[in-house]
Design a protein around this motif. Sequence first.
Motif, PDB file in Angstrom:
ATOM      1  N   THR A  27       0.811  -1.219   0.000  1.00 21.18           N
ATOM      2  CA  THR A  27       0.000   0.000   0.000  1.00 21.18           C
ATOM      3  C   THR A  27       0.844   1.268   0.000  1.00 21.18           C
ATOM      4  N   ASN A  28       2.140   1.123   0.004  1.00 19.54           N
ATOM      5  CA  ASN A  28       3.008   2.300  -0.014  1.00 19.54           C
ATOM      6  C   ASN A  28       4.318   1.925  -0.686  1.00 19.54           C
ATOM      7  N   GLY A  29       4.801   2.768  -1.565  1.00 20.86           N
ATOM      8  CA  GLY A  29       6.050   2.493  -2.256  1.00 20.86           C
ATOM      9  C   GLY A  29       5.881   1.737  -3.552  1.00 20.86           C
ATOM     10  N   CYS A  30       4.665   1.747  -4.125  1.00 22.54           N
ATOM     11  CA  CYS A  30       4.433   1.067  -5.392  1.00 22.54           C
ATOM     12  C   CYS A  30       5.057   1.871  -6.538  1.00 22.54           C
ATOM     13  N   PRO A  31       5.431   1.233  -7.597  1.00 27.09           N
ATOM     14  CA  PRO A  31       6.014   1.953  -8.736  1.00 27.09           C
ATOM     15  C   PRO A  31       4.973   2.834  -9.430  1.00 27.09           C
ATOM     16  N   GLY A  32       5.439   3.941  -9.985  1.00 24.48           N
ATOM     17  CA  GLY A  32       4.549   4.838 -10.706  1.00 24.48           C
ATOM     18  C   GLY A  32       3.562   5.521  -9.785  1.00 24.48           C
ATOM     19  N   GLU A  34       0.651   4.128  -8.841  1.00 27.38           N
ATOM     20  CA  GLU A  34      -0.250   3.142  -8.246  1.00 27.38           C
ATOM     21  C   GLU A  34      -0.250   3.271  -6.734  1.00 27.38           C
ATOM     22  N   THR A  35      -1.451   3.192  -6.165  1.00 24.13           N
ATOM     23  CA  THR A  35      -1.579   3.264  -4.708  1.00 24.13           C
ATOM     24  C   THR A  35      -1.444   1.895  -4.050  1.00 24.13           C
ATOM     25  N   LYS A  36      -1.780   0.844  -4.815  1.00 26.57           N
ATOM     26  CA  LYS A  36      -1.644  -0.522  -4.312  1.00 26.57           C
ATOM     27  C   LYS A  36      -1.073  -1.403  -5.405  1.00 26.57           C
ATOM     28  N   CYS A  37      -0.295  -2.371  -5.005  1.00 29.78           N
ATOM     29  CA  CYS A  37       0.266  -3.315  -5.970  1.00 29.78           C
ATOM     30  C   CYS A  37       0.501  -4.648  -5.280  1.00 29.78           C
ATOM     31  N   ILE A  38       0.386  -5.714  -6.052  1.00 31.49           N
ATOM     32  CA  ILE A  38       0.562  -7.065  -5.510  1.00 31.49           C
ATOM     33  C   ILE A  38       2.050  -7.387  -5.468  1.00 31.49           C
ATOM     34  N   VAL A  39       2.518  -7.765  -4.296  1.00 33.91           N
ATOM     35  CA  VAL A  39       3.928  -8.108  -4.120  1.00 33.91           C
ATOM     36  C   VAL A  39       4.169  -9.584  -4.443  1.00 33.91           C
ATOM     37  N   ARG A  40       3.306 -10.435  -3.881  1.00 30.86           N
ATOM     38  CA  ARG A  40       3.471 -11.872  -4.091  1.00 30.86           C
ATOM     39  C   ARG A  40       2.178 -12.579  -3.716  1.00 30.86           C
ATOM     40  N   VAL A  41       2.132 -13.860  -3.959  1.00 29.82           N
ATOM     41  CA  VAL A  41       1.026 -14.727  -3.564  1.00 29.82           C
ATOM     42  C   VAL A  41       1.601 -15.809  -2.654  1.00 29.82           C
ATOM     43  N   GLU A  42       0.963 -15.983  -1.503  1.00 31.39           N
ATOM     44  CA  GLU A  42       1.479 -16.952  -0.537  1.00 31.39           C
ATOM     45  C   GLU A  42       0.367 -17.862  -0.043  1.00 31.39           C
ATOM     46  N   GLU A  43       0.760 -18.921   0.630  1.00 31.86           N
ATOM     47  CA  GLU A  43      -0.209 -19.869   1.165  1.00 31.86           C
ATOM     48  C   GLU A  43      -0.864 -19.313   2.429  1.00 31.86           C
ATOM     49  N   CYS A  44      -2.091 -19.741   2.644  1.00 24.47           N
ATOM     50  CA  CYS A  44      -2.794 -19.401   3.875  1.00 24.47           C
ATOM     51  C   CYS A  44      -3.549 -20.633   4.343  1.00 24.47           C
TER      52      CYS A  44
END
Length: 234
Positions: A27-32, A34-44
Motif C-alpha cells: 500500500t506504499n512504495g508502489c512503482p509509478g 499506483e496506490t496498491k500493488c501485488i507483491v506476491r502470492v502466498e499460502e494461507c
Amino acid sequence: NATVSKEVEFGVCTVTCGIGIREVILTNGCPGSETKCIVRVEECRGPVDCGWGRPISESLASVKIPCIFIPPENRFTYVWKMLIPDQQSLILPNDSAILEVHRDTHPVAFQCDTRENNELIASVKYTVYTTAELETRRLRRPDTDIVLVFVLITGVIVCVGVIFALIFVILHWGAVKAFWASKIGKGSREEQSSSQGSRIASGSALASAPTPTPSPSQIDTTGQEEEHFPEWNN
C-alpha cells in the motif's frame, strides 16, 4: 527505495478451511502512481476440519470425491478412511487425492486427511448415497418445497384472520348492525335532500319566468268589442 516506509496488507484467503492462497498487497512504495500493488502470492491456512464436502462428479453407479489440496498434488500425502458407526475407521489402501467409489446397497461415509510432513492440514468427509437415494434426492425440488411452505403459511394466516373477523362480528353484532343502519339511513337522507333540492330549483325557475304582455292588436280588439256592446258595459 529503502528510505520509503512500505506497508503491507494481506488479501482474503481463497478457502475457509484447510490450505489455500492469498495475495500480499503493498500500500506504499508502489512503482509509478499506483496506490496498491501485488507483491506476491502466498499460502494461507484455515481450520483443519472442513466438515462435509461435495463430490466433484457422480452418476447412478459411482461417485468421485476429492481431498483438500493445492497444486502440486504430490506435495501432500492422503489417508482415506471409511467411517463405520460405533467402530474404528477402516483405512483404505488408496492414497491418491481423488477416490472413486461405487455405490453400495446402503449409504457409506468416507473421510480424507491431507497431511504434509506428518502434519494434518485438512480433513473432509463425504456421504455416498445408494442409487435409489440419489434418484429420490434428484427428484426433490427445494424451491418447490419452499413455495409450498410459503403458500401454506399464507393460507393459514388468511384463515386465522377471517376467523377472527367472524368472531368480532358475532360478538359485536349490535354495533355492526347499527353502523350499517346509519350508513344506509345517511345514504337515503342524501338522496331525499338531493331530490328535494331539484324540485325546489324547478319551482324557482317557473316562478322567475316572465309574464307574457298583451300585444296592441289584442288591446284594440278588446276596445272594439266594448264599443259594439255598450249595453254590456252599462
